[in-house]
Enzyme design. Structure first.
Site, mmCIF file in Angstrom:
data_model
loop_
_atom_site.group_PDB
_atom_site.id
_atom_site.type_symbol
_atom_site.label_atom_id
_atom_site.label_comp_id
_atom_site.label_asym_id
_atom_site.label_seq_id
_atom_site.Cartn_x
_atom_site.Cartn_y
_atom_site.Cartn_z
ATOM 1 N N LYS A 18 3.398 3.765 -3.611
ATOM 2 C CA LYS A 18 1.962 4.107 -3.677
ATOM 3 C C LYS A 18 1.297 3.946 -2.313
ATOM 4 O O LYS A 18 0.552 4.815 -1.866
ATOM 5 C CB LYS A 18 1.239 3.212 -4.712
ATOM 6 C CG LYS A 18 1.779 3.349 -6.119
ATOM 7 C CD LYS A 18 1.014 2.493 -7.101
ATOM 8 C CE LYS A 18 1.083 1.001 -6.810
ATOM 9 N NZ LYS A 18 2.436 0.413 -6.969
ATOM 10 N N ARG A 93 -5.328 -0.921 -12.983
ATOM 11 C CA ARG A 93 -4.040 -1.487 -13.379
ATOM 12 C C ARG A 93 -4.058 -1.998 -14.805
ATOM 13 O O ARG A 93 -3.037 -2.477 -15.289
ATOM 14 C CB ARG A 93 -3.775 -2.682 -12.483
ATOM 15 C CG ARG A 93 -2.722 -2.504 -11.455
ATOM 16 C CD ARG A 93 -2.670 -3.834 -10.769
ATOM 17 N NE ARG A 93 -1.451 -4.091 -10.113
ATOM 18 C CZ ARG A 93 -1.205 -3.763 -8.868
ATOM 19 N NH1 ARG A 93 -2.080 -3.100 -8.171
ATOM 20 N NH2 ARG A 93 -0.078 -4.093 -8.332
ATOM 21 N N ARG A 132 11.267 -4.547 1.918
ATOM 22 C CA ARG A 132 10.032 -4.108 2.591
ATOM 23 C C ARG A 132 9.639 -5.080 3.717
ATOM 24 O O ARG A 132 9.684 -6.282 3.571
ATOM 25 C CB ARG A 132 8.889 -4.025 1.589
ATOM 26 C CG ARG A 132 7.542 -3.723 2.280
ATOM 27 C CD ARG A 132 6.464 -3.340 1.330
ATOM 28 N NE ARG A 132 6.318 -4.254 0.222
ATOM 29 C CZ ARG A 132 5.597 -3.995 -0.866
ATOM 30 N NH1 ARG A 132 4.970 -2.841 -0.968
ATOM 31 N NH2 ARG A 132 5.510 -4.864 -1.834
ATOM 32 N N ARG A 167 6.059 -9.741 2.634
ATOM 33 C CA ARG A 167 4.994 -10.198 1.746
ATOM 34 C C ARG A 167 5.470 -11.370 0.885
ATOM 35 O O ARG A 167 6.618 -11.381 0.453
ATOM 36 C CB ARG A 167 4.557 -9.043 0.833
ATOM 37 C CG ARG A 167 3.286 -8.395 1.292
ATOM 38 C CD ARG A 167 2.984 -7.124 0.578
ATOM 39 N NE ARG A 167 2.923 -7.205 -0.876
ATOM 40 C CZ ARG A 167 2.531 -6.195 -1.653
ATOM 41 N NH1 ARG A 167 2.161 -5.054 -1.099
ATOM 42 N NH2 ARG A 167 2.511 -6.315 -2.952
ATOM 43 N N ARG A 178 6.232 -9.213 -11.377
ATOM 44 C CA ARG A 178 5.392 -8.023 -11.159
ATOM 45 C C ARG A 178 5.872 -6.843 -12.005
ATOM 46 O O ARG A 178 5.063 -6.080 -12.528
ATOM 47 C CB ARG A 178 5.403 -7.648 -9.676
ATOM 48 C CG ARG A 178 4.558 -8.599 -8.841
ATOM 49 C CD ARG A 178 4.914 -8.541 -7.383
ATOM 50 N NE ARG A 178 4.646 -7.272 -6.764
ATOM 51 C CZ ARG A 178 5.242 -6.846 -5.654
ATOM 52 N NH1 ARG A 178 6.140 -7.599 -5.051
ATOM 53 N NH2 ARG A 178 4.916 -5.693 -5.147
HETATM 54 P P1 AP5 Z 1 5.190 0.821 -0.770
HETATM 55 O O1 AP5 Z 1 4.608 2.124 -0.358
HETATM 56 O O2 AP5 Z 1 4.718 -0.421 -0.081
HETATM 57 O O3 AP5 Z 1 5.125 0.674 -2.371
HETATM 58 P P2 AP5 Z 1 3.891 0.332 -3.323
HETATM 59 O O4 AP5 Z 1 4.059 1.155 -4.568
HETATM 60 O O5 AP5 Z 1 2.596 0.440 -2.592
HETATM 61 O O6 AP5 Z 1 4.259 -1.151 -3.658
HETATM 62 P P3 AP5 Z 1 3.364 -2.450 -3.751
HETATM 63 O O7 AP5 Z 1 4.346 -3.591 -3.891
HETATM 64 O O8 AP5 Z 1 2.382 -2.548 -2.618
HETATM 65 O O9 AP5 Z 1 2.641 -2.214 -5.069
HETATM 66 P P4 AP5 Z 1 2.044 -3.275 -5.909
HETATM 67 O O10 AP5 Z 1 1.366 -2.414 -6.913
HETATM 68 O O11 AP5 Z 1 2.972 -4.300 -6.470
HETATM 69 O O12 AP5 Z 1 1.174 -4.143 -4.888
HETATM 70 P P5 AP5 Z 1 -0.361 -4.248 -4.574
HETATM 71 O O13 AP5 Z 1 -0.528 -4.495 -3.138
HETATM 72 O O14 AP5 Z 1 -1.130 -3.136 -5.216
HETATM 73 O O15 AP5 Z 1 6.783 0.950 -0.588
HETATM 74 C C1 AP5 Z 1 7.657 -0.129 -0.904
HETATM 75 C C2 AP5 Z 1 8.885 -0.092 0.038
HETATM 76 O O16 AP5 Z 1 9.621 1.112 -0.216
HETATM 77 C C3 AP5 Z 1 8.565 -0.073 1.533
HETATM 78 O O17 AP5 Z 1 9.544 -0.838 2.195
HETATM 79 C C4 AP5 Z 1 8.656 1.397 1.930
HETATM 80 O O18 AP5 Z 1 9.038 1.541 3.287
HETATM 81 C C5 AP5 Z 1 9.741 1.886 0.986
HETATM 82 N N1 AP5 Z 1 9.548 3.286 0.578
HETATM 83 C C6 AP5 Z 1 8.370 3.886 0.238
HETATM 84 N N2 AP5 Z 1 8.603 5.176 -0.092
HETATM 85 C C7 AP5 Z 1 9.955 5.365 0.026
HETATM 86 C C8 AP5 Z 1 10.826 6.478 -0.198
HETATM 87 N N3 AP5 Z 1 10.333 7.664 -0.609
HETATM 88 N N4 AP5 Z 1 12.151 6.331 -0.001
HETATM 89 C C9 AP5 Z 1 12.651 5.144 0.412
HETATM 90 N N5 AP5 Z 1 11.881 4.041 0.662
HETATM 91 C C10 AP5 Z 1 10.557 4.168 0.456
HETATM 92 O O19 AP5 Z 1 -0.759 -5.565 -5.401
HETATM 93 C C11 AP5 Z 1 -0.274 -6.843 -5.028
HETATM 94 C C12 AP5 Z 1 -0.903 -7.905 -5.922
HETATM 95 O O20 AP5 Z 1 -2.353 -7.882 -5.752
HETATM 96 C C13 AP5 Z 1 -0.701 -7.719 -7.428
HETATM 97 O O21 AP5 Z 1 0.526 -8.275 -7.869
HETATM 98 C C14 AP5 Z 1 -1.925 -8.454 -7.994
HETATM 99 O O22 AP5 Z 1 -1.758 -9.854 -7.974
HETATM 100 C C15 AP5 Z 1 -3.031 -8.094 -6.991
HETATM 101 N N6 AP5 Z 1 -3.776 -6.862 -7.354
HETATM 102 C C16 AP5 Z 1 -3.893 -5.723 -6.599
HETATM 103 N N7 AP5 Z 1 -4.610 -4.800 -7.250
HETATM 104 C C17 AP5 Z 1 -4.966 -5.357 -8.448
HETATM 105 C C18 AP5 Z 1 -5.693 -4.891 -9.580
HETATM 106 N N8 AP5 Z 1 -6.192 -3.641 -9.609
HETATM 107 N N9 AP5 Z 1 -5.850 -5.721 -10.635
HETATM 108 C C19 AP5 Z 1 -5.367 -6.969 -10.619
HETATM 109 N N10 AP5 Z 1 -4.653 -7.483 -9.594
HETATM 110 C C20 AP5 Z 1 -4.439 -6.669 -8.507
#
Ligand code: AP5
Length: 223
Positions: A18, A93, A132, A167, A178
């Site tokens: 994402k 979410r 990552r 992270r 997660r």
């Molecule tokens: P990346 O693009 O970083 O993936 P992502 O889907 O953004 O993963 P996240 O871990 O950031 O999502 P998340 O939803 O768990 O975390 P968030 O920050 O929202 O890619 C991942 C890896 O894959 C990278 O190494 C990249 O290089 C590689 N990659 C990407 N595309 C690729 C491809 N096509 N091929 C190969 N490799 C590839 O949330 C974190 C925490 O914050 C949550 O757990 C929660 O505690 C809190 N939080 C955030 N938002 C909310 C909410 N709305 N409600 C409640 N709590 C929340």
């Protein structure tokens, strides 16, 4: 300036790509990329009250309470730079967050949104998250298998010499939590948006550029 609003929500499991896709799409559409995860991590790093409230949940891989996150999204979406659209990454979410987003869109008299669901196999998700690495300088997202990426090393971008880090929620126990939280609380949003005719599924398997082209076609194909 885009001629119509591009109000995009990116759905998908942790590690589905994402953040990677949101950066590319927001550049392409010239609308802001809004990541609630980045906003919360920024608050933790800055030591604010919000950061203190969010930190424990994030480190354990749990969701931060709806009321905190909804307040963040509500305030951010009302800012002027969102007038022509936005790419939301990590919000909503939960169904409660999706309902709150619907209310905000109605209050702001916005065009309907499109939810793009990135689908990725679970083995690949675990591989992506555990490998990552992020840059403290340019905030780039990398993987340990990418060329020039090493633990304790510098950003592989030639224009940046920022430090790479992992992270705190990319540890195996937090990744497992997660994924469970995603299945329980976030996956129902696929049906939520599907039932409203607002959902498009895009395969998140393959190279980032190829996926970006499919996401852009899905977003442009609408409206
Ligand atoms: P990346 O693009 O970083 O993936 P992502 O889907 O953004 O993963 P996240 O871990 O950031 O999502 P998340 O939803 O768990 O975390 P968030 O920050 O929202 O890619 C991942 C890896 O894959 C990278 O190494 C990249 O290089 C590689 N990659 C990407 N595309 C690729 C491809 N096509 N091929 C190969 N490799 C590839 O949330 C974190 C925490 O914050 C949550 O757990 C929660 O505690 C809190 N939080 C955030 N938002 C909310 C909410 N709305 N409600 C409640 N709590 C929340």
């Amino acid at each position: 300036m885009p001629d119509r609003e591009h109000n995009v929500v990116l759905l998908g499991a942790p590690g589905a790509g994402k953040g990677t896709q949101a950066k590319m799409l927001s550049n392409e559409l010239t609308v802001p990329h809004i990541s609630t995860g980045d906003i919360l991590r920024g608050a933790v790093a800055a030591g604010t009250e919000l950061g203190a409230q969010a930190r424990g949940y994030m480190d354990r891989g749990e969701l931060v309470p709806d009321e905190l996150v909804i307040a963040i999204a509500r305030e951010r979406l009302a800012q002027r730079d969102c007038a022509q659209g936005f790419v939301l990454d990590g919000f909503p979410r939960t169904v409660a967050q999706a309902e709150a987003l619907g209310e905000v869109m109605d209050e702001l008299e916005r065009d309907p949104l499109i939810a793009v669901n990135l689908t990725v196999d679970e083995d690949e998700i675990v591989r992506r998250l555990s490998g990552r690495r992020l840059c403290r300088g340019c905030e780039g997202i990398f993987h340990i298998d990418d060329e020039g990426v090493e633990d304790g090393g510098e950003c592989p971008d030639p224009d940046c010499d920022g430090e790479l880090y992992q992270r705190s929620d990319d540890r195996p126990e937090a990744i497992r939590e997660r994924l469970q939280v995603y299945r329980r609380q976030t996956q129902p949003l696929i049906d939520y948006y599907g039932e409203r005719g607002l959902l498009v599924n895009v395969s998140g398997m393959g190279g980032p550029e190829e996926i970006a082209a499919a996401v852009l076609a899905a977003v442009r194909g609408r409206g």
